[in-house]
Scaffold this motif. Structure first.
Motif, short mmCIF file in Angstrom:
data_model
loop_
_atom_site.label_atom_id
_atom_site.label_comp_id
_atom_site.label_asym_id
_atom_site.label_seq_id
_atom_site.Cartn_x
_atom_site.Cartn_y
_atom_site.Cartn_z
N SER A 517 36.15 36.70 25.55
CA SER A 517 36.80 36.36 24.28
C SER A 517 37.25 34.91 24.29
N ASP A 518 37.45 34.36 23.09
CA ASP A 518 37.91 32.97 22.98
C ASP A 518 39.28 32.80 23.63
N LYS A 519 40.14 33.81 23.49
CA LYS A 519 41.48 33.73 24.10
C LYS A 519 41.36 33.63 25.62
N GLN A 520 40.48 34.44 26.22
CA GLN A 520 40.28 34.38 27.66
C GLN A 520 39.67 33.05 28.09
N ILE A 521 38.78 32.51 27.25
CA ILE A 521 38.18 31.21 27.55
C ILE A 521 39.25 30.13 27.61
N VAL A 522 40.15 30.14 26.61
CA VAL A 522 41.22 29.14 26.58
C VAL A 522 42.10 29.26 27.82
N GLU A 523 42.46 30.47 28.19
CA GLU A 523 43.30 30.68 29.37
C GLU A 523 42.61 30.14 30.63
N LEU A 524 41.29 30.40 30.74
CA LEU A 524 40.55 29.90 31.90
C LEU A 524 40.47 28.38 31.90
N LEU A 525 40.22 27.78 30.74
CA LEU A 525 40.15 26.32 30.66
C LEU A 525 41.44 25.68 31.15
N VAL A 526 42.57 26.25 30.73
CA VAL A 526 43.87 25.70 31.14
C VAL A 526 44.05 25.84 32.65
N GLN A 527 43.69 27.01 33.21
CA GLN A 527 43.80 27.20 34.66
C GLN A 527 42.93 26.21 35.43
N LEU A 528 41.69 26.05 34.97
CA LEU A 528 40.77 25.13 35.64
C LEU A 528 41.30 23.72 35.66
N ILE A 529 41.78 23.27 34.51
CA ILE A 529 42.16 21.86 34.37
C ILE A 529 43.50 21.57 35.02
N THR A 530 44.43 22.50 34.93
CA THR A 530 45.77 22.23 35.46
C THR A 530 45.89 22.50 36.96
N LYS A 531 45.10 23.47 37.49
CA LYS A 531 45.33 23.87 38.88
C LYS A 531 44.05 23.97 39.73
N ARG A 532 43.12 24.80 39.29
CA ARG A 532 42.06 25.25 40.19
C ARG A 532 41.13 24.13 40.64
N LEU A 533 40.69 23.29 39.72
CA LEU A 533 39.75 22.23 40.10
C LEU A 533 40.42 21.19 40.99
N ALA A 534 41.66 20.82 40.68
CA ALA A 534 42.38 19.83 41.49
C ALA A 534 42.67 20.38 42.89
N ALA A 535 42.88 21.68 42.98
CA ALA A 535 43.14 22.29 44.28
C ALA A 535 41.88 22.34 45.14
N TYR A 536 40.73 22.47 44.49
CA TYR A 536 39.47 22.62 45.23
C TYR A 536 38.85 21.27 45.59
N PRO A 671 34.16 12.31 36.07
CA PRO A 671 33.98 12.99 37.36
C PRO A 671 33.74 14.49 37.19
N ILE A 672 34.56 15.14 36.36
CA ILE A 672 34.40 16.59 36.14
C ILE A 672 34.38 16.87 34.64
N VAL A 673 33.39 17.62 34.19
CA VAL A 673 33.30 18.04 32.80
C VAL A 673 33.46 19.56 32.72
N VAL A 674 34.33 19.99 31.81
CA VAL A 674 34.53 21.41 31.56
C VAL A 674 34.25 21.64 30.08
N MET A 675 33.51 22.73 29.76
CA MET A 675 33.15 22.97 28.37
C MET A 675 33.14 24.46 28.06
N PRO A 676 33.75 24.86 26.93
CA PRO A 676 33.68 26.25 26.49
C PRO A 676 32.32 26.56 25.88
N VAL A 677 31.84 27.78 26.08
CA VAL A 677 30.60 28.24 25.47
C VAL A 677 30.88 29.56 24.76
N SER A 678 30.84 29.53 23.44
CA SER A 678 31.13 30.71 22.64
C SER A 678 30.30 30.62 21.38
N TRP A 679 30.69 31.37 20.35
CA TRP A 679 29.98 31.21 19.08
C TRP A 679 30.43 29.91 18.44
#
Length: 739
Positions: A517-536, A671-679
């Motif tokens: 869902s779009d809501k889940q996509i937004v939640e994941l985008l925020v996690q990736l950008i704020t924490k997960r990618l910088a930690a990895y 350096p890092i590109v993140v993109m949502p894929v939905s309708w």
């Protein structure tokens, strides 16, 4: 809407350019803050204001007014206070007291009807009296103009613009033809003018309305990338827009063509319609390309094969047969195109060419359409690159109120070679400016990836040049070994060829994360950008190094909504961080922002070497260093050391940039590109948009959303139709043997 009448007792803030004012108003029984447009005001002036009370989160309750009516005061004290306020140039408090002491309650009638009598006041001579009378008349004129336009729904801010353009003739000129506003007053579009015209009683079939509607439609198509429109299609669209017959549209179209306002032409047996500027641009670009193609070139003082061999030894990079072909064709042709996707060695070719040209004492210029692209070329090639606009010395011609290129056919560029990278972003008008500034004998080398999204501006320049076969083109297809190790490069080419990408290979750089869902996509985008990618990934600073790209501006996954979410996550409100609300946007200190239109006049300073310059360009990204509410200014740092100060009235030039559209990312790498894929709307959910987004990533690309939707994007090879005549005109040159 409430009406309040009172006297301005204090001016808190006043902008002379647009009249925006914050002031204190005192009525018979209360005193409060008012906010709105008052073009001229000062303590002691009286107004009727119409608006509503609103609660400001910082400053409390304010009366926000949209209409005003100046009330000339009566009584000795009121008249003196009005004149002492400074709204009439040439009169200060002492002069005001002397004038009122001499003429009392007749002061205004003397200034209006018998200004020569002002010379009876000590210190006022004939010239001074004349100047005071003129200032008072201008003040009253504007009040009358503003009241006139308010009844037609024109705000005081726009009334001020009209008065600055037309003066006292504004009412007569606009009443005769409201549609002139569209072309002569910035910020008033066709629909606004059409609404004003309807209120003024302009007939539906008025020639003024029809001609303005035709130009509006042509301008709309130009905004969508087309330089012309087929006549049949244009008649139908304008007829629907104005609710008039196609025959009536056609009749007015012919009249406009005879008057030189638009251009009718025939392309491939079809009648087409141009805004005259685009017709002229296509003609000039073709003529200039032919001149460059046919001119004799400065001979090179070195042996090409030996220079290629030496460059390979120096760099340790062996050129492929295709790359050598591209180098040789660029050295021997007046115009050449080198096109290819990521990893095909375009930068290697550019460096080889520069080395050979410099060894032959040829003067070389390297340019790109955007500042970000130029900076990237400088970093990857080691050679300075500028924007095309800066190369052409773009400047503001104040006497004409337009932007001009300083370099042109009369004062051409003094280079033997001009290399333009990211050439897919070149639009027709910029190509006209560039080719006008190149004298015959100059080598023009266009380098780019024509499978990426086309230019934002009208035209399809690179694709037209290639598909016409008029310009010698080398298409690079081989991916080099080093690039083959990158899944970003491999998958970009797979996507471009309509194949599904390889996903989630261990220890690689291209990932897909499924969400339903779009809501889940937004939640994941925020996690990736704020924490997960910088930690990895070690050394990653999220705000600086991670860029969220999206196909759309609006909606849950649009750049507007995502910017609000990411601003809250990455730079939340703090007492120590000043912020400024502008329209529906909130700017906060430390925010990441983007310039969204070219501003060639705004100045910048560097603290590192104290250098100064002018110009911030569409797509430049920076960070807000300071918001100063006392001086109504905001300071933004671009390129880590370029400080630019914006007046609060200029904040419409900026947007938050935690998330940007794929179109806005052209010419950049992150350096890092993140993109949502939905309708997304089918016109945007396309293969070349996904391809463009993926090629923006240097180290990592993460797609988040529906894998099924990603497959659909790759299958959708629809390229948005653009009407462009450049290809056909170049083909005609080829047919008749020119070039």
């Amino acid at each position: 809407m409430e009406e309040k009448q009172g006297v301005i007792t204090e001016i808190i803030f006043h902008n002379e350019d647009n009249g925006y004012t914050i002031a204190e108003l005192e009525t018979e029984d209360e005193c409060f803050t008012v906010v709105g447009c008052l073009p001229t005001c000062g303590p002691g002036t009286s107004y009727k204001l119409r608006g509503t009370f609103k609660m400001h989160p910082t400053y409390g309750e304010q009366f926000a007014f949209s209409e005003f009516e100046e009330v000339l005061p009566t009584g000795i004290a009121g008249i003196e206070g009005f004149l002492a306020s400074g709204v009439i140039k040439g009169i200060g408090p002492k002069m005001a007291a002397a004038i009122v002491a001499r003429f009392g309650e007749d002061t205004f009638s003397v200034m209006e009807q018998a200004p020569q009598r002002l010379t009876l006041v000590s210190g006022i001579g004939p010239k001074k009296a004349e100047a005071i009378a003129a200032a008072f008349a201008a003040h009253r004129e504007f009040a009358e103009v503003s009241m006139f336009f308010q009844q037609y729904g024109v705000s005081a801010e726009y009334a001020l613009k009209l008065y600055k353009v037309y003066g006292a003739d504004a009412m007569e000129l606009i009443h005769e033809n409201p549609y002139r506003l569209v072309e002569e007053v910035y910020g008033i579009g066709f629909h606004k003018a059409d609404t004003i015209a309807a209120k003024m009683g302009i007939e539906q079939e008025s020639p003024f309305r029809l001609r303005s509607g035709i130009k509006y439609a042509l301008g709309y198509f130009a905004g969508e990338g087309s330089t012309y429109v087929p006549q049949e299609e244009l008649c139908e669209k304008v007829g629907q827009l104005l609710d008039v017959s196609r025959e009536l549209v056609y009749e007015n179209m012919v009249d406009m063509a005879f008057a030189g306002e638009i251009q009718l032409d025939t392309l491939k047996g079809q009648t087409v319609v141009y805004l005259y500027g685009y017709y002229l641009a296509e003609q000039k670009v073709c003529r200039n390309l032919a001149a460059l193609s046919n001119a004799s070139l400065k001979s090179l003082s070195v042996d090409i094969d030996s220079m290629i061999a030496m460059t390979q030894r120096q760099t340790g990079i062996a050129l492929s047969a295709q790359q050598i072909c591209a180098v040789k064709s660029s050295l021997t042709s007046g115009i050449s195109v080198i096109t290819g996707g990521p990893g095909t060695g375009k930068t290697t070719i550019i460096n080889t060419l520069i080395n050979i040209f410099e060894q032959s004492q040829c003067k070389v210029a390297i340019a790109a359409p955007t500042g970000r692209a130029a900076k990237r070329i400088t970093e990857t090639s080691g050679h300075y690159a500028s924007t095309v606009h800066r190369l052409l010395e773009y400047y503001y011609a104040s006497d004409e109120d337009v932007m001009r290129f300083g370099k042109n056919s009369e004062d051409p560029l003094k280079y033997d070679v001009v290399i333009v990278d990211e050439a897919s972003m070149i639009d027709l008008l910029l190509m006209q400016g560039l080719t006008e500034a190149l004298k015959p004998g100059t080598r023009l080398i266009m380098v780019g990836d024509y499978d990426q999204l086309p230019s934002v501006g009208a035209g399809n320049v690179l694709r037209d040049m290639i598909e016409s076969e008029y310009v010698h083109t080398v298409k690079l297809k081989e991916i080099f070994r080093q690039a083959q190790e990158s899944m970003i490069v491999v998958n970009a080419h797979r996507i471009n060829q309509g194949e599904q990408p390889f996903l989630n290979n261990k220890d690689k750089d291209f990932f897909f994360m499924e969400r339903s869902s779009d809501k889940q996509i937004v939640e994941l985008l925020v996690q990736l950008i704020t924490k997960r990618l910088a930690a990895y990934y070690e050394g990653i600073v999220p705000v600086r190094d991670i860029q969220l790209l999206t196909p759309v501006r609006k909606g849950v996954l649009g750049s507007i909504a995502l910017n609000q979410v990411l601003q809250e996550a990455l730079n939340p409100p703090q007492q120590s961080l000043a912020e400024k609300k502008f329209g529906d946007k909130i700017f906060r200190e430390n925010d990441k922002v983007m310039q969204i239109r070219n501003n060639y006049e705004i100045g910048w300073k560097k603290r590192r070497d104290f250098s100064e310059g002018q110009g911030i360009f569409n797509g430049d990204v920076g960070f807000i260093e300071k918001i100063d509410k006392e001086y109504n200014q905001m300071t933004v740092i671009f390129d880590e050391d370029k400080y630019v100060t914006y007046d609060f009235t200029q904040l419409d030039e900026l947007e938050l940039a935690y998330a940007i559209t794929v179109h806005k990312s052209q010419g950049s790498e992150f350096p890092i590109v993140v993109m949502p894929v939905s309708w997304f709307p089918p016109v945007l959910a396309t293969r070349n948009l996904l391809y463009t987004a993926v090629t923006r990533g240097k180290q990592v690309v993460v797609l988040a959303g529906s894998e099924q939707r990603m497959h659909a994007m790759i299958d959708n090879n629809r390229i948005k139709m653009r009407y462009s005549g450049l290809r056909y005109r170049l083909e005609e040159l080829l047919e008749v043997g020119i070039g």
